[in-house]
Design a protein around this motif. Structure first.
Motif, PDB file in Angstrom:
ATOM      1  N   GLU A   8       0.869  -1.167   0.000  1.00  0.00           N
ATOM      2  CA  GLU A   8       0.000   0.000   0.000  1.00  0.00           C
ATOM      3  C   GLU A   8       0.911   1.223   0.000  1.00  0.00           C
ATOM      4  O   GLU A   8       1.732   1.382   0.898  1.00  0.00           O
ATOM      5  N   VAL A   9       0.802   2.065  -1.011  1.00  0.00           N
ATOM      6  CA  VAL A   9       1.635   3.261  -1.124  1.00  0.00           C
ATOM      7  C   VAL A   9       0.912   4.397  -0.409  1.00  0.00           C
ATOM      8  O   VAL A   9      -0.255   4.658  -0.703  1.00  0.00           O
ATOM      9  N   PRO A  10       1.581   5.092   0.520  1.00  0.00           N
ATOM     10  CA  PRO A  10       0.893   6.096   1.353  1.00  0.00           C
ATOM     11  C   PRO A  10       0.597   7.413   0.627  1.00  0.00           C
ATOM     12  O   PRO A  10       1.066   8.478   1.018  1.00  0.00           O
ATOM     13  N   THR A  11      -0.177   7.327  -0.458  1.00  0.00           N
ATOM     14  CA  THR A  11      -0.653   8.524  -1.161  1.00  0.00           C
ATOM     15  C   THR A  11      -1.938   8.164  -1.901  1.00  0.00           C
ATOM     16  O   THR A  11      -2.050   7.069  -2.446  1.00  0.00           O
ATOM     17  N   PRO A  12      -2.907   9.073  -1.943  1.00  0.00           N
ATOM     18  CA  PRO A  12      -4.117   8.811  -2.712  1.00  0.00           C
ATOM     19  C   PRO A  12      -3.936   9.109  -4.209  1.00  0.00           C
ATOM     20  O   PRO A  12      -4.805   8.785  -5.007  1.00  0.00           O
ATOM     21  N   ASP A  13      -2.803   9.680  -4.590  1.00  0.00           N
ATOM     22  CA  ASP A  13      -2.568  10.118  -5.966  1.00  0.00           C
ATOM     23  C   ASP A  13      -1.951   8.993  -6.802  1.00  0.00           C
ATOM     24  O   ASP A  13      -0.736   8.883  -6.931  1.00  0.00           O
ATOM     25  N   VAL A  14      -2.793   8.169  -7.401  1.00  0.00           N
ATOM     26  CA  VAL A  14      -2.320   7.031  -8.193  1.00  0.00           C
ATOM     27  C   VAL A  14      -1.531   7.492  -9.419  1.00  0.00           C
ATOM     28  O   VAL A  14      -0.567   6.838  -9.825  1.00  0.00           O
ATOM     29  N   ASP A  15      -1.902   8.629  -9.993  1.00  0.00           N
ATOM     30  CA  ASP A  15      -1.180   9.130 -11.168  1.00  0.00           C
ATOM     31  C   ASP A  15       0.252   9.519 -10.824  1.00  0.00           C
ATOM     32  O   ASP A  15       1.166   9.329 -11.626  1.00  0.00           O
ATOM     33  N   CYS A  16       0.456  10.039  -9.635  1.00  0.00           N
ATOM     34  CA  CYS A  16       1.801  10.394  -9.179  1.00  0.00           C
ATOM     35  C   CYS A  16       2.667   9.136  -9.050  1.00  0.00           C
ATOM     36  O   CYS A  16       3.842   9.140  -9.434  1.00  0.00           O
ATOM     37  N   PHE A  90       7.902   7.898  -1.503  1.00  0.00           N
ATOM     38  CA  PHE A  90       6.604   8.072  -0.844  1.00  0.00           C
ATOM     39  C   PHE A  90       6.719   7.648   0.617  1.00  0.00           C
ATOM     40  O   PHE A  90       6.213   6.595   1.013  1.00  0.00           O
ATOM     41  N   PRO A  91       7.374   8.481   1.433  1.00  0.00           N
ATOM     42  CA  PRO A  91       7.534   8.113   2.848  1.00  0.00           C
ATOM     43  C   PRO A  91       6.198   8.155   3.576  1.00  0.00           C
ATOM     44  O   PRO A  91       5.292   8.906   3.190  1.00  0.00           O
ATOM     45  N   PRO A  92       6.071   7.361   4.628  1.00  0.00           N
ATOM     46  CA  PRO A  92       4.819   7.403   5.391  1.00  0.00           C
ATOM     47  C   PRO A  92       4.642   8.771   6.044  1.00  0.00           C
ATOM     48  O   PRO A  92       5.604   9.362   6.525  1.00  0.00           O
ATOM     49  N   ARG A  93       3.428   9.259   6.011  1.00  0.00           N
ATOM     50  CA  ARG A  93       3.122  10.542   6.636  1.00  0.00           C
ATOM     51  C   ARG A  93       2.052  10.301   7.682  1.00  0.00           C
ATOM     52  O   ARG A  93       0.944   9.890   7.365  1.00  0.00           O
ATOM     53  N   PHE A  94       2.417  10.551   8.924  1.00  0.00           N
ATOM     54  CA  PHE A  94       1.499  10.326  10.018  1.00  0.00           C
ATOM     55  C   PHE A  94       0.870  11.647  10.432  1.00  0.00           C
ATOM     56  O   PHE A  94       1.552  12.663  10.526  1.00  0.00           O
ATOM     57  N   PRO A  95      -0.439  11.659  10.689  1.00  0.00           N
ATOM     58  CA  PRO A  95      -1.095  12.900  11.080  1.00  0.00           C
ATOM     59  C   PRO A  95      -0.630  13.361  12.459  1.00  0.00           C
ATOM     60  O   PRO A  95      -0.177  12.571  13.280  1.00  0.00           O
ATOM     61  N   GLU A  96      -0.725  14.669  12.657  1.00  0.00           N
ATOM     62  CA  GLU A  96      -0.405  15.235  13.961  1.00  0.00           C
ATOM     63  C   GLU A  96      -1.395  14.709  15.005  1.00  0.00           C
ATOM     64  O   GLU A  96      -2.601  14.666  14.730  1.00  0.00           O
ATOM     65  N   PRO A  97      -0.915  14.342  16.171  1.00  0.00           N
ATOM     66  CA  PRO A  97      -1.859  13.915  17.212  1.00  0.00           C
ATOM     67  C   PRO A  97      -2.732  15.095  17.656  1.00  0.00           C
ATOM     68  O   PRO A  97      -2.293  16.250  17.612  1.00  0.00           O
ATOM     69  N   PRO A  98      -3.939  14.810  18.086  1.00  0.00           N
ATOM     70  CA  PRO A  98      -4.840  15.902  18.516  1.00  0.00           C
ATOM     71  C   PRO A  98      -4.348  16.580  19.780  1.00  0.00           C
ATOM     72  O   PRO A  98      -3.576  16.079  20.531  1.00  0.00           O
TER      73      PRO A  98
END
Length: 98
Positions: A8-16, A90-98
């Motif tokens: 699973e590649v951590p991006t929604p941009d399949v064209d990229c 495509f490095p993993p990008r983790f969201p900021e904690p709340p």
């Protein structure tokens, strides 16, 4: 035909990811041929791998299939290089904690 790698590649941009695969990824073994959904890599020892990407539910997936009965001597090195290059591009990008 046998599946040899799935990620699973951590991006929604399949064209990229397709663009990176066709324009920037250079395998250390074999010759790369661009296809509509990714690319194919052919080696001198009759090894052939098909790499394709697709998108579902805002996630991009990548699979590699071997088109020969036996694994090529260079298959493990090829998959290791693909994993490493994908992780760099495509490095993993983790969201900021709340």
């Amino acid at each position: 035909m046998q599946e040899i790698f799935y990620v699973e590649v951590p991006t929604p941009d399949v064209d990229c990811v397709k663009l990176w695969l066709t324009d920037h990824f250079e395998p250390l073994v074999g010759t790369k041929v661009t296809t509509a959904s990714g690319c194919m890599v052919k080696t001198q020892d009759q090894g052939e791998w098909s790499i394709f990407v697709w998108s579902a539910l805002r996630t991009t997936y990548l699979k590699v299939f071997r088109w020969s009965e036996q694994a090529s001597a260079k298959e493990k090195a090829f998959i290791a290089q693909l994993k490493q290059d994908l992780h760099r591009a495509f490095p993993p990008r983790f969201p900021e904690p709340p």
